[in-house]
Design a protein around this motif. Sequence first.
Motif, mmCIF file in Angstrom:
data_model
loop_
_atom_site.group_PDB
_atom_site.id
_atom_site.type_symbol
_atom_site.label_atom_id
_atom_site.label_comp_id
_atom_site.label_asym_id
_atom_site.label_seq_id
_atom_site.Cartn_x
_atom_site.Cartn_y
_atom_site.Cartn_z
ATOM 1 N N PHE C 4 0.818 -1.198 0.000
ATOM 2 C CA PHE C 4 0.000 0.000 0.000
ATOM 3 C C PHE C 4 0.858 1.257 0.000
ATOM 4 O O PHE C 4 0.637 2.194 -0.755
ATOM 5 C CB PHE C 4 -0.930 -0.028 1.214
ATOM 6 C CG PHE C 4 -1.756 1.223 1.306
ATOM 7 C CD1 PHE C 4 -2.787 1.442 0.394
ATOM 8 C CD2 PHE C 4 -1.493 2.173 2.266
ATOM 9 C CE1 PHE C 4 -3.534 2.592 0.472
ATOM 10 C CE2 PHE C 4 -2.236 3.322 2.344
ATOM 11 C CZ PHE C 4 -3.269 3.530 1.452
ATOM 12 N N PHE C 5 1.888 1.251 0.854
ATOM 13 C CA PHE C 5 2.785 2.406 0.902
ATOM 14 C C PHE C 5 3.436 2.643 -0.441
ATOM 15 O O PHE C 5 3.569 3.773 -0.910
ATOM 16 C CB PHE C 5 3.874 2.203 1.974
ATOM 17 C CG PHE C 5 3.392 2.482 3.359
ATOM 18 C CD1 PHE C 5 2.620 3.611 3.610
ATOM 19 C CD2 PHE C 5 3.739 1.653 4.409
ATOM 20 C CE1 PHE C 5 2.176 3.868 4.901
ATOM 21 C CE2 PHE C 5 3.308 1.928 5.682
ATOM 22 C CZ PHE C 5 2.524 3.022 5.945
ATOM 23 N N ILE C 6 3.805 1.538 -1.078
ATOM 24 C CA ILE C 6 4.455 1.678 -2.390
ATOM 25 C C ILE C 6 3.490 2.287 -3.392
ATOM 26 O O ILE C 6 3.846 3.202 -4.146
ATOM 27 C CB ILE C 6 4.953 0.310 -2.879
ATOM 28 C CG1 ILE C 6 6.131 -0.124 -2.019
ATOM 29 C CG2 ILE C 6 5.384 0.379 -4.332
ATOM 30 C CD1 ILE C 6 6.457 -1.588 -2.141
ATOM 31 N N ILE C 7 2.242 1.796 -3.325
ATOM 32 C CA ILE C 7 1.255 2.350 -4.261
ATOM 33 C C ILE C 7 1.089 3.844 -4.038
ATOM 34 O O ILE C 7 1.086 4.633 -4.985
ATOM 35 C CB ILE C 7 -0.095 1.615 -4.095
ATOM 36 C CG1 ILE C 7 0.046 0.189 -4.599
ATOM 37 C CG2 ILE C 7 -1.195 2.337 -4.854
ATOM 38 C CD1 ILE C 7 -1.140 -0.680 -4.276
ATOM 39 N N VAL C 8 1.033 4.228 -2.762
ATOM 40 C CA VAL C 8 0.878 5.652 -2.461
ATOM 41 C C VAL C 8 2.072 6.433 -2.993
ATOM 42 O O VAL C 8 1.922 7.487 -3.639
ATOM 43 C CB VAL C 8 0.714 5.872 -0.943
ATOM 44 C CG1 VAL C 8 0.776 7.359 -0.619
ATOM 45 C CG2 VAL C 8 -0.585 5.275 -0.472
ATOM 46 N N SER C 9 3.281 5.891 -2.783
ATOM 47 C CA SER C 9 4.478 6.602 -3.253
ATOM 48 C C SER C 9 4.441 6.756 -4.757
ATOM 49 O O SER C 9 4.697 7.846 -5.295
ATOM 50 C CB SER C 9 5.742 5.838 -2.863
ATOM 51 O OG SER C 9 5.745 5.562 -1.505
ATOM 52 N N VAL C 10 4.120 5.664 -5.438
ATOM 53 C CA VAL C 10 4.082 5.707 -6.893
ATOM 54 C C VAL C 10 3.040 6.722 -7.348
ATOM 55 O O VAL C 10 3.275 7.521 -8.258
ATOM 56 C CB VAL C 10 3.772 4.310 -7.462
ATOM 57 C CG1 VAL C 10 3.487 4.388 -8.946
ATOM 58 C CG2 VAL C 10 4.928 3.379 -7.193
ATOM 59 N N PHE C 11 1.918 6.717 -6.675
ATOM 60 C CA PHE C 11 0.860 7.645 -7.017
ATOM 61 C C PHE C 11 1.341 9.091 -6.888
ATOM 62 O O PHE C 11 1.146 9.918 -7.789
ATOM 63 C CB PHE C 11 -0.342 7.395 -6.096
ATOM 64 C CG PHE C 11 -1.461 8.356 -6.327
ATOM 65 C CD1 PHE C 11 -2.370 8.151 -7.370
ATOM 66 C CD2 PHE C 11 -1.623 9.470 -5.523
ATOM 67 C CE1 PHE C 11 -3.383 9.039 -7.585
ATOM 68 C CE2 PHE C 11 -2.635 10.364 -5.746
ATOM 69 C CZ PHE C 11 -3.533 10.151 -6.777
ATOM 70 N N LEU C 12 2.015 9.353 -5.769
ATOM 71 C CA LEU C 12 2.485 10.717 -5.559
ATOM 72 C C LEU C 12 3.547 11.110 -6.591
ATOM 73 O O LEU C 12 3.576 12.247 -7.082
ATOM 74 C CB LEU C 12 3.029 10.868 -4.135
ATOM 75 C CG LEU C 12 1.956 10.804 -3.039
ATOM 76 C CD1 LEU C 12 2.605 10.783 -1.663
ATOM 77 C CD2 LEU C 12 1.008 11.983 -3.149
ATOM 78 N N LEU C 13 4.382 10.144 -6.925
ATOM 79 C CA LEU C 13 5.402 10.410 -7.946
ATOM 80 C C LEU C 13 4.751 10.763 -9.277
ATOM 81 O O LEU C 13 5.168 11.696 -9.966
ATOM 82 C CB LEU C 13 6.305 9.192 -8.129
ATOM 83 C CG LEU C 13 7.564 9.151 -7.285
ATOM 84 C CD1 LEU C 13 8.278 7.839 -7.494
ATOM 85 C CD2 LEU C 13 8.466 10.300 -7.649
ATOM 86 N N LEU C 14 3.716 9.995 -9.620
ATOM 87 C CA LEU C 14 2.999 10.270 -10.866
ATOM 88 C C LEU C 14 2.405 11.677 -10.837
ATOM 89 O O LEU C 14 2.391 12.377 -11.846
ATOM 90 C CB LEU C 14 1.896 9.237 -11.068
ATOM 91 C CG LEU C 14 2.397 7.873 -11.563
ATOM 92 C CD1 LEU C 14 1.260 6.861 -11.575
ATOM 93 C CD2 LEU C 14 2.998 8.011 -12.949
ATOM 94 N N ASN C 15 1.967 12.044 -9.667
ATOM 95 C CA ASN C 15 1.458 13.388 -9.444
ATOM 96 C C ASN C 15 2.484 14.437 -9.856
ATOM 97 O O ASN C 15 2.179 15.406 -10.559
ATOM 98 C CB ASN C 15 1.179 13.536 -7.946
ATOM 99 C CG ASN C 15 -0.180 14.136 -7.722
ATOM 100 O OD1 ASN C 15 -0.750 14.699 -8.637
ATOM 101 N ND2 ASN C 15 -0.689 14.007 -6.527
ATOM 102 N N ILE C 46 5.858 12.231 -0.010
ATOM 103 C CA ILE C 46 6.534 10.960 -0.323
ATOM 104 C C ILE C 46 7.500 10.590 0.790
ATOM 105 O O ILE C 46 7.587 9.433 1.230
ATOM 106 C CB ILE C 46 7.272 11.073 -1.671
ATOM 107 C CG1 ILE C 46 6.277 11.276 -2.814
ATOM 108 C CG2 ILE C 46 8.097 9.829 -1.929
ATOM 109 C CD1 ILE C 46 6.931 11.506 -4.143
#
Lengths: 328, 102, 89, 498, 511, 100
Positions: C4-15, C46
Amino acid sequence: MSILIDILLAILGVYLAMQSLLASRLSQSVFLFFAFGLALALAWVRLGAVDVAITEAAIAAGFLGVLFLDALRDFSPRDTEEQQNLTTVQNSLSRKESKSLLLPRLALVLGLGLFLLIALEAVWKIPEGGGLTAAAETLLPESGVEHPVTAVLLNFRAYDTWLEIGVILLGLLAVFAVGGIQIYRKPIAAADDPLMRQVILFFTPVLFLFGAFLLYIGKSGPGGAFQAGVLWGAIGILLHFGGIPVYSWVPRWLGHLLLTLGLVFFLLLGFLFMAAGDNLFEYPPAYAGLLILIVETLAAISIAAALTAIFANLNQMKKEQPNDTAQK
Amino acid sequence: MMIKEVIAIILLVVGCFFFLAGTIGVLRFPDLFSRLHALTKADNLGLGFIAAGMAVYIASPLAALKIFFIWLFTLLASSTSCYLIARFQKEQEQSKNRKEQG
Amino acid sequence: MDVFFIIVSVFLLLNIVLGLVRVWRGPTVADRLLTTQLFGTTSIAILLVMAGYLEELTLLNVAITFNVLAVLLVIGLVQVWKKKKGETR
Amino acid sequence: METTSLLPLLIIISSIIPGVLILLLREEQVALRTFLNLFGAVAKVSLIGWVFAGYLRGEEYTFSYNLALDLTFSLRVDQLGLFFAALSSVLWLVTTLYAIGYLEGGQHRRRFFAFFSLCVTASTGIALSGNVVTFFIFYEFLTLSTYPLVVHRGTDKAVKAGRTYLWYTIGGGTVLFLGVVGLYVVAGPIYFGQTEIIANLISVYPTQLTILFFLMLVGLGVKAAIFPLHGWLPVSMVAPAPVSALLHAVAVVKAGAFGIVRLVYDVYGIGIAEQMNFLSVLAVFAAFTIIYGSLRALYQDDFKKRLAFSTVSQLSYIALGVAIPGVLTSTGAIVHLVHQGIMKITMFFTAGNIAETYGYYKISQLNGIGRRMPLTMGAFTIAAFGMIGLPPIAGFISKWYLGLGAVEAGSYWVVLVLLASSALNAAYFLPIVYRAWFCEPEHEVVPQLRSGRLETQALLLIPVVVTGILSLAAGVFAAMAGSPLSIAREIAEKLYLL
Amino acid sequence: MTELPISPYPALLVGLPILMATLSLFFRTRGEALVGLIGALLTTGLAIMAFVEVVQRGAVIHILGGWEPPLGILLRMDPLAAVFIGMTALVGVFISLYAWRYFRALETTTGGLPLFWPLWLFLWAGLNGLFLSNDLFNLFVTIEVIGICAVALAVLSGKSTALSAGLRYLLAAITGSMAYLFGVALIYGSTGTLDLGLLGQVLEPGTTTTFALLVITLGLMIKMAGFPFHFWLPPAHSSALAPVSALLSALVVKGAFYILLRLWMEVFGVSLTYAAGQFIGIAGAIAVIWGSWQAFMQTSLKLIVAHSSVAQLGYLLMVFPLLILAPGVTADSADWLSSAWTAGIYQVISHAFAKASFFLSAGIIIMALGHDRIESLRDLVGHMRITAMAIGIAGVSLIGLPPSGGFMAKWMLLKGIFLSGQWWWAPVVLAGSLLTAGYVFMLLRLAFAPAREKEPFRPVPKSLEVFALLLALGSFLIVFPADSLIQFLESSEVFGTGVESILKGGVHGNN
Amino acid sequence: MEIYQIYSLTSAILFVIGLGGVFAARHFIKKIIATIIMGGGVFLCFVSFAQRDALTFADPVPHALVITGIVVAVASAAFALALARRIYQLTGEESFTNDK
């Protein structure tokens, strides 16, 4: 799975680096470069190099960023909206010009491509080296600090660190050599923005405390002289922005003393213990922790002073211009 | 799965939503001031949720204090910079107008 | 949880990647400044997520450094632009 | 190497020190400068005399200093070197006297005399050098120290001549450098006289050694002015007369000729050189140069130019003598080093005297000059007859030995060359003599320079008379012990006994 | 390594100049110069004492912080380092004396120049640190110190041409050191050590090592203005002030060469091939011809001298193909190694002396005439004979005529070339000499030519001319102790060995 | 593929981008940025290898080296910036005029 973050981060970094070089406008370049710095800092975090991340954020993104921004004010006469037309004209000009440059450009790209392939193979096939982790681990108790990076910086490889403090001072001297020593003069105009004043007044103690915290924590965790020095240096820069140019308030000798304090004290301490033992920077293990803290504090002061002075000197350099153009 | 993890997940998801909203705002809104508005509001809120989520997840008082400070600083920094940017833009437009008039 | 944390990080990076478009398009300096602001805030987010994920609390210090220097950059930029304007006027 | 002595070094130093000191003096300090100059010259002559006496007693004088690895600076006294050193030091003394008179009131005399001293240092250094490297060092030093003398007048013409001079000599020096390094690589450090080293190696590296020989020959041939490398010599005539005298008679050209003698006799050895057919090549070029130089001399109206081409021709007698194996030719070659020197120096002094006293530079202006300057022209006449090869003047002796040797060696064509050359010599010198003594002067001219009752200044007159007498004496007393001929003969006999 | 005697000198050689540099910062013009000069003299004295120490005790070390490699940093002063330090001191002290007088003379017109002394002492410390360093990363820090100081000194005059040349120089220097550092990163990654001595033992051949060698060599070539990367040197060296030009060309470029030499000989032996040596030799050969030709074509004195530096540095690169042995040749059987080494060392030293003298003389001429177009050299012998003499003597050394240091270098180089059978370098050496003779004698010819018109001529302090002359004489005098110098160097670990390109285990033995 | 390898490959790419930028970029500022990107690549290379050999902690030596390196690079960049600005102030040039 977590590799996704790294891949994304890598792509982001490469993209930002390329774009910051390819961007047609200077301000674009500079902002993309900030973003590149942030991406790199995240990469350090991913690689577990927290010290490096703080340093990168503080000095490469923060300090250098401010310097670049300050430089932009010299360089971007074409960047305002009114002059965009002019830019397009120039672009078309450069396009015409670039036709004749096609061959060298192609050669450059091909050469770099080849170089890149070899480089990629070289880093891919890198043999298992072992590193010095084990050596650092065994000697850590003798170094006087608990954090291995600090131990390497301030004790195992203190000589490099000492020279590095010298390099910062040298950077300042070099800036002096270019623009003359301007920092002890009073700047012409001071800012008079009430909100800005407030912000600066609020952030100054925060920066100071946080810097001191990083300095102290350096003994046992990520942090230390450089990070603290940059944060304290940020105080000087902020004050300069707020219309309080620090150096114009202090006499020359004091300013110079602050600038050289870290370097000279570091060296003299080294000489002192060299007289007792055999080698430069050889501290008695019992006092190593304390000595390192003192050295770090003074070094941080000097670094802060030097960074402030670099910024202030660059910022005030322009004042001399009318004279020079007259000479030219 | 522990209860604090559930709370953290919820808070993080909400935070992410706000971040997304902020970014879309930055991309889609027509003029600088509305973009500024979207970004500052949404991102600060998003960060707040994420900070809260992480504070819950880490569950250490010192870390929570630090996280709180981080959020506070960000609020301060972004509100200040929002104001400064806006004023900067305003002044520029004014001077531009003045130039056009005179 | 890690996933989940990874998904959040990836999401924020995409942001962040999305935000780049604004840097590219501009059109004013203030717009670019604003996206830097976006980068800053998102990076801090992040970092917070990673602090939890890696269980490395010192990352919070990195986040504070980011923070503080973002302020410095913003103040510096505005100040610089103001001075420039003052001179050109 | 057995005994180290500072004497050879002292001989070198005796002219370096005056040279450097003079450079440091002020232009006005004439007396001190003259004193230093003469002191150096006299000291050098007496030191060489001393060493000569010691050498006759059988003492050896060597000095060596190891510079790096096998690069050794070595000075050694042997008969041939001493012979050449004596020649240059005596003629230097005479020329110094002459130059003092000649340049009186001229510009930059300090610089002139300083480099003059350095030049003779190089020349004695060449004479006394014990190995190839030392020879090369002094050889290049000679180039450098003569350059300021050639451009001394500072006119555009002089500077241009200096450029030609430099390109020839530096180019030659580079080729020689290549040859010398190559020789070191193939054969190791070679001291003069160690001909056995090459003799042992010749079967192993025949090609390399052949190439190296010709490289060095070309390098030396530039200074020895062998056709087609002679171009610099006539051009550098713009230099003042004492310089021309020194260049042509003592220092530069002789360094080249002496180098060829050393190369053939003391490095490769006469046997190897003959066996590998090096000598026949040298002989052809030398013979051609003899005829070519004489022919060119015929057409020169400029007095000094005619002398210059004559030098080109006369020098190759030495090369020719070296190139024909045999005791007699060797004797002829070696003795011609001296004979040509004193005769040619006389002639240049004469030219200088006439130019200084009456401002005449062309042969066509010399009508009746003999009556006004009888002593000078008398000396010139002796020297000219010597050049032609009339007995009993010095030049006759050398030609006689060369001819005899050639007959002995069976090279009859050489005799023909000698005869042709003599005829040509006569053809370009006799008109001068005839004009000087038998033609009426075209108009009365007042001399520009005259002191007292003498025909010209004493300091200009004495040297020319002395060298004129010397060239006569060298011929007349050739049979006596201690004469140049007897020494040369001794050297040659030693060569062939070895 | 660690059984070598420990000596305080290495630490002092770096520490003292920096201490004096910071001290001089606290004074204004006159005082700064005085403190700076004292610092220079003290450093010279120290360097001489350290040299004597090495002569007496052999190589000495200093273990910084008491931590031994691989974790700590070692300073090692072996004969090779001692010779470079000694050279720096000798050339440096004359340039310092010259600079002292020079800036005092300038003061009357432009108000003097601050910062020369602290920067120069920092530079000196950096050079000493570089020669002593035994650690890859520490070398990086020292070359950065040197680079920043050098550029800062180069732009001291403040003219826009100097600034522009300085920026070019700085960018080249940064690029060079970054490339070097990339190589260091790869080496550290694959071996886990930075100490040169240890690296020599543990480095394994392979793609990574070869690439590291490539980037390190590239970086150092940029720093030492090796052939394709020489573009920054002529403008930077010719636009700086006279004492600075002298420092830059006499000492600074030698630093990068020293590292290159050390790394190739001590560390990268395993991945060097005969071809690599030939390649760098070709770069050197082109530099010799190109640089000399460019110098020949210039019309201002300082540009001639600066281009000549490119050529003279090319000779240094030509030493490498001789030191890298062909497969199957062992160091014992290669009898040209000591010739090649002597050639390299003597080229370094004699070029340092001669070029310093040349630039100082150019400074004198500029001071006297206000410009340095070569026509202004007309009748130089007439009005500034000492300077003319200095130029002449220095020029003779550059050409390589005997008995100068340059002659020794050329002789040994040519000898090494023939002994090793690589005769194809010989024409380059000779052509380079001839071209050098061309431009040197072009200058001398003008110096002897009569002046066309009387130029306005400002009197110049005599002592300046004397310092220039002494340096020029130095390039001759260094020949005399050559034998003992070489013997001294042969006691060093590096000197006299060549890199045998037979790789470990013979796996990568193909070229 | 391990994590460190992503970064070490990235480091090579960044280095080459920076290298190309130093040569190809025209504006002073861009050239300076290019050198810093080069530096970033190099430092990334160091740190990625450090991560590979981590025991209880990652190899501290590369971290220390990189901190030193960053500071050194920043000092040089500040100097370069000063030069570039000064040149612009004096001559109005923003790139090397005779560049390619």
